[in-house]
Write a protein that holds these residues in place. Structure first.
Motif, PDB file in Angstrom:
ATOM      1  N   THR A 355     -13.471  42.873 -14.987  1.00 22.47           N
ATOM      2  CA  THR A 355     -13.003  44.088 -14.326  1.00 22.47           C
ATOM      3  C   THR A 355     -11.496  44.115 -14.118  1.00 22.47           C
ATOM      4  OG1 THR A 355     -13.390  43.103 -12.135  1.00 22.47           O
ATOM      5  CG2 THR A 355     -15.188  44.377 -13.123  1.00 22.47           C
ATOM      6  N   GLY A 356     -10.864  42.951 -14.006  1.00 23.36           N
ATOM      7  CA  GLY A 356      -9.427  42.908 -13.780  1.00 23.36           C
ATOM      8  C   GLY A 356      -9.021  43.255 -12.363  1.00 23.36           C
ATOM      9  N   LEU A 357      -9.971  43.242 -11.420  1.00 20.01           N
ATOM     10  CA  LEU A 357      -9.675  43.593 -10.034  1.00 20.01           C
ATOM     11  C   LEU A 357      -9.455  42.335  -9.205  1.00 20.01           C
ATOM     12  CD1 LEU A 357     -12.356  46.367  -9.357  1.00 20.01           C
ATOM     13  CD2 LEU A 357      -9.946  46.698  -9.882  1.00 20.01           C
ATOM     14  N   SER A 358      -8.596  42.444  -8.206  1.00 25.24           N
ATOM     15  CA  SER A 358      -8.402  41.347  -7.271  1.00 25.24           C
ATOM     16  C   SER A 358      -9.572  41.315  -6.287  1.00 25.24           C
ATOM     17  CB  SER A 358      -7.084  41.529  -6.511  1.00 25.24           C
ATOM     18  OG  SER A 358      -7.124  42.711  -5.718  1.00 25.24           O
ATOM     19  N   ALA A 359      -9.637  40.235  -5.499  1.00 22.43           N
ATOM     20  CA  ALA A 359     -10.751  40.075  -4.558  1.00 22.43           C
ATOM     21  C   ALA A 359     -10.788  41.215  -3.535  1.00 22.43           C
ATOM     22  CB  ALA A 359     -10.634  38.730  -3.848  1.00 22.43           C
ATOM     23  N   PHE A 360      -9.603  41.679  -3.101  1.00 21.12           N
ATOM     24  CA  PHE A 360      -9.559  42.770  -2.116  1.00 21.12           C
ATOM     25  C   PHE A 360     -10.158  44.047  -2.688  1.00 21.12           C
ATOM     26  CE2 PHE A 360      -7.340  46.625  -0.748  1.00 21.12           C
ATOM     27  CZ  PHE A 360      -7.706  46.645   0.597  1.00 21.12           C
ATOM     28  N   TRP A 361      -9.781  44.417  -3.932  1.00 19.31           N
ATOM     29  CA  TRP A 361     -10.283  45.650  -4.510  1.00 19.31           C
ATOM     30  C   TRP A 361     -11.767  45.556  -4.829  1.00 19.31           C
ATOM     31  CZ3 TRP A 361      -7.654  49.498  -3.243  1.00 19.31           C
ATOM     32  CH2 TRP A 361      -6.262  49.500  -3.247  1.00 19.31           C
ATOM     33  N   VAL A 362     -12.251  44.366  -5.164  1.00 22.41           N
ATOM     34  CA  VAL A 362     -13.694  44.188  -5.362  1.00 22.41           C
ATOM     35  C   VAL A 362     -14.434  44.479  -4.062  1.00 22.41           C
ATOM     36  CG1 VAL A 362     -15.505  42.498  -5.829  1.00 22.41           C
ATOM     37  CG2 VAL A 362     -13.480  42.568  -7.280  1.00 22.41           C
ATOM     38  N   LEU A 363     -13.943  43.897  -2.949  1.00 24.70           N
ATOM     39  CA  LEU A 363     -14.567  44.129  -1.652  1.00 24.70           C
ATOM     40  C   LEU A 363     -14.475  45.599  -1.255  1.00 24.70           C
ATOM     41  CD1 LEU A 363     -15.862  42.895   0.883  1.00 24.70           C
ATOM     42  CD2 LEU A 363     -13.567  42.504   1.782  1.00 24.70           C
ATOM     43  N   PHE A 364     -13.324  46.211  -1.492  1.00 27.04           N
ATOM     44  CA  PHE A 364     -13.129  47.627  -1.145  1.00 27.04           C
ATOM     45  C   PHE A 364     -14.091  48.512  -1.938  1.00 27.04           C
ATOM     46  CE2 PHE A 364     -11.197  51.690  -2.301  1.00 27.04           C
ATOM     47  CZ  PHE A 364     -10.994  52.244  -1.046  1.00 27.04           C
ATOM     48  N   SER A 365     -14.210  48.247  -3.245  1.00 27.30           N
ATOM     49  CA  SER A 365     -15.077  49.085  -4.079  1.00 27.30           C
ATOM     50  C   SER A 365     -16.536  48.970  -3.651  1.00 27.30           C
ATOM     51  CB  SER A 365     -14.920  48.688  -5.548  1.00 27.30           C
ATOM     52  OG  SER A 365     -15.322  47.344  -5.758  1.00 27.30           O
ATOM     53  N   ILE A 366     -16.969  47.766  -3.291  1.00 24.09           N
ATOM     54  CA  ILE A 366     -18.360  47.578  -2.868  1.00 24.09           C
ATOM     55  C   ILE A 366     -18.621  48.308  -1.557  1.00 24.09           C
ATOM     56  CG2 ILE A 366     -20.032  45.854  -2.093  1.00 24.09           C
ATOM     57  CD1 ILE A 366     -18.630  43.914  -4.057  1.00 24.09           C
ATOM     58  N   LEU A 367     -17.694  48.188  -0.589  1.00 21.21           N
ATOM     59  CA  LEU A 367     -17.867  48.868   0.692  1.00 21.21           C
ATOM     60  C   LEU A 367     -17.803  50.384   0.525  1.00 21.21           C
ATOM     61  CD1 LEU A 367     -15.672  46.596   2.995  1.00 21.21           C
ATOM     62  CD2 LEU A 367     -18.162  46.736   2.947  1.00 21.21           C
ATOM     63  N   PHE A 368     -16.873  50.860  -0.296  1.00 28.96           N
ATOM     64  CA  PHE A 368     -16.664  52.305  -0.450  1.00 28.96           C
ATOM     65  C   PHE A 368     -17.865  52.963  -1.131  1.00 28.96           C
ATOM     66  CE2 PHE A 368     -14.990  55.985  -2.775  1.00 28.96           C
ATOM     67  CZ  PHE A 368     -14.387  56.671  -1.734  1.00 28.96           C
ATOM     68  N   PHE A 369     -18.218  52.485  -2.318  1.00 33.47           N
ATOM     69  CA  PHE A 369     -19.317  53.109  -3.045  1.00 33.47           C
ATOM     70  C   PHE A 369     -20.671  52.748  -2.441  1.00 33.47           C
ATOM     71  CE2 PHE A 369     -15.922  53.090  -6.236  1.00 33.47           C
ATOM     72  CZ  PHE A 369     -15.934  54.426  -6.592  1.00 33.47           C
ATOM     73  N   GLY A 370     -20.767  51.576  -1.793  1.00 37.61           N
ATOM     74  CA  GLY A 370     -21.997  51.247  -1.084  1.00 37.61           C
ATOM     75  C   GLY A 370     -22.245  52.183   0.084  1.00 37.61           C
ATOM     76  N   GLY A 371     -21.161  52.628   0.738  1.00 37.64           N
ATOM     77  CA  GLY A 371     -21.310  53.601   1.813  1.00 37.64           C
ATOM     78  C   GLY A 371     -21.825  54.941   1.324  1.00 37.64           C
ATOM     79  N   PHE A 372     -21.514  55.314   0.080  1.00 37.72           N
ATOM     80  CA  PHE A 372     -21.976  56.584  -0.481  1.00 37.72           C
ATOM     81  C   PHE A 372     -23.393  56.468  -1.038  1.00 37.72           C
ATOM     82  CE2 PHE A 372     -17.435  57.711  -0.617  1.00 37.72           C
ATOM     83  CZ  PHE A 372     -17.509  59.002  -0.140  1.00 37.72           C
ATOM     84  N   TRP A 373     -23.656  55.425  -1.828  1.00 35.93           N
ATOM     85  CA  TRP A 373     -24.903  55.351  -2.602  1.00 35.93           C
ATOM     86  C   TRP A 373     -25.752  54.128  -2.292  1.00 35.93           C
ATOM     87  CZ3 TRP A 373     -20.996  56.076  -7.025  1.00 35.93           C
ATOM     88  CH2 TRP A 373     -20.590  57.408  -7.073  1.00 35.93           C
ATOM     89  N   GLY A 374     -25.449  53.401  -1.218  1.00 37.03           N
ATOM     90  CA  GLY A 374     -26.289  52.277  -0.819  1.00 37.03           C
ATOM     91  C   GLY A 374     -26.245  51.124  -1.817  1.00 37.03           C
TER      92      GLY A 374
END
Length: 477
Positions: A355-374
């Motif tokens: 993915t080329g993402l840092s650890a922070f952006w991985v955590l952010f993406s999981i929290l953000f999209f998890g909040g929308f779609w579980g």
């Protein structure tokens, strides 16, 4: 006749009149469309939901086809290699037959994997439930006797526990009389038919999901069989609607998205399967209970990045805790070590930098999209955000290149200014002394602000005290 002649004669052409009021006309139309959309949002969303329900089998089929596509490619390469080794070139009819067999093999492989998981989990789950029903009452009784013995041997603790038990009994009695019984009479009993109907709807919804999955498998066969034609048609539409440069860009990012999604999801599946197998082997070696069931739970939940290991480990630890607290502690230590090995050795070896993402952006993406779609958002959030991140990064780099500026992020660390020189741009950064000076100045400003806030509070308190004293004097007079 010229425009001036028309103006002199007091006449204006239709083109001029339309051009004069065209902007206002567009604004009015746009405002009307937005207004209609806002007042009909409920109907729009209900319509979208209705359409989604109709095409749900097609969506399931597309997802199944996307997951099975790597298997079809693998089987196709294996079958084609047989012809290449013999030095033969397969005919078009032979290729079509091979493609049909690869689809069949991929579908059978997927069904076989699900069947094996069900065969492993369901009997273990039934055995676990039966075992819990048989052992939990006796274990609860043993824990009760142990605690009773410890409490009785300590007089102070016994008295405190007696007071606590009396308070708890009064509290529970109050809840039973004032909350539970009225709720049973006024809410539960009158609505039993409604709850039964909701339960029946839940069962029907589950059967509907199974039906959609079955139809989706059939749809997946057709999608996999005609994927080359579908891809060609999509490219044809893109090149027909968009300019060539725009179409090339769209297809480029679609290709990147496919690589990221397929690489990440399939890599996580392989990684999770390895983690599940290792967990089962280690639990069997250390004689931990429910080894097979817990290993399947740990392996399946490990597909979810970051939070998956905890989602699987917590209920598994609670399950083992009912058997032995010490073994539950061993299991937690085992999972912690296993996740460290996965995060530092197995995961990077399989996934790489997919993915080329840092650890922070991985955590952010999981929290953000998890909040929308579980759970689904947690699964696809990381590769989806990686695509968005790539598009934004490429756009920023494109703008920087147009301005002939550096695209290297390291150049902008501690950047003070960019000076325009004859031979190009010079990137001036803060010196270590300037950085320390900035920190010192910031600390001074913080201390001044704190002192100012403190002095304001003291001044307000003194003023309030003075006002109270003057009010008391007036009352005495």
């Amino acid at each position: 006749m010229s425009q001036n002649d028309n103006e002199e004669n007091g006449r204006i052409t239709i083109k001029e009149a339309f051009g004069k009021w065209f902007g206002l006309f567009l604004v009015l139309i746009s405002a009307a469309v937005v207004y209609l959309l806002i007042i009909n949002l409920d109907d729009i969303f209900s319509g979208i939901t209705y359409i989604f329900g109709i095409v749900k089998p097609v969506i399931y089929g597309a997802i199944i086809a996307y997951l099975l596509n790597p298997l079809t490619k693998m089987y196709y390469r294996l079958l084609i290699k047989g012809y290449e080794k013999k030095g033969k070139k397969p005919s078009a009819k032979t290729v079509s037959v091979i493609e049909s067999f690869t689809i069949l093999f991929a579908l059978l492989t997927g069904v076989l994997i699900i069947a094996i998981l069900c065969w492993l989990v369901i009997p273990q789950l039934i055995t676990t439930v039966i075992s819990l029903v048989e052992t939990v009452p006796s274990q609860a009784n043993d824990y009760y006797n142990y605690l009773t013995e410890k409490i009785q041997s300590n007089k102070y603790l016994a008295s405190r526990m007696q007071d606590t038990a009396l308070k708890f009994t009064k509290y529970m009695d109050n809840i039973m009389n004032h909350d539970l019984f009225p709720w049973l009479k006024s809410v539960l009993l009158p609505n039993l038919n409604l709850y039964a109907k909701q339960f029946a709807n839940g069962v029907i919804s589950f059967l509907n999901v199974l039906y959609n999955l079955f139809i989706g498998m059939i749809v997946a066969i057709y999608i996999l069989n005609g994927k080359r034609v579908f891809i060609a048609q999509a490219k044809k539409i893109i090149y027909g609607v968009c300019k060539k440069k725009t179409a090339d860009t769209l297809i480029h990012y679609v290709r990147i998205s496919n690589d990221m999604f397929s690489g990440f999801i399939l890599g996580k599946i392989v990684d999770s399967a390895i983690i599940g197998i290792i967990c089962f082997v280690l639990m069997t070696i250390f004689s931990l209970p429910y080894a097979l069931l817990v290993s399947v739970i740990v392996g399946v939940t490990n597909i979810i990045p970051v939070f998956g290991p905890y989602i699987g480990a917590i209920p598994s630890a609670m399950l083992i805790l009912l058997v032995s607290p010490v073994q539950a502690l061993y299991f937690i230590i085992l999972v912690a070590i296993l996740q460290q090995v996965d995060g530092n050795i197995i995961g990077p070896a399989i996934l790489g930098d997919s993915t080329g993402l840092s650890a922070f952006w991985v955590l952010f993406s999981i929290l953000f999209f998890g909040g929308f779609w579980g759970i689904a958002g947690m699964l696809i959030g990381c590769p989806l955000f990686a695509v968005i991140y790539t598009i934004i990064k490429d756009f920023v780099n494109y703008c920087l290149k147009r301005r002939k500026l550096s695209t290297d992020t390291q150049t902008y660390i501690d950047l003070k200014s960019i000076e325009d020189r004859k031979d190009g741009y010079e990137y001036i950064t803060y010196s270590p002394s300037e950085l320390m000076g900035k920190k010192k100045n910031k600390n001074k400003e913080d201390s001044k602000n704190k002192q100012k806030i403190l002095s304001d509070i003291i001044r307000k308190m003194a003023k309030k005290t003075t006002d109270i004293q003057s009010d008391n004097k007036k009352k005495k007079m």
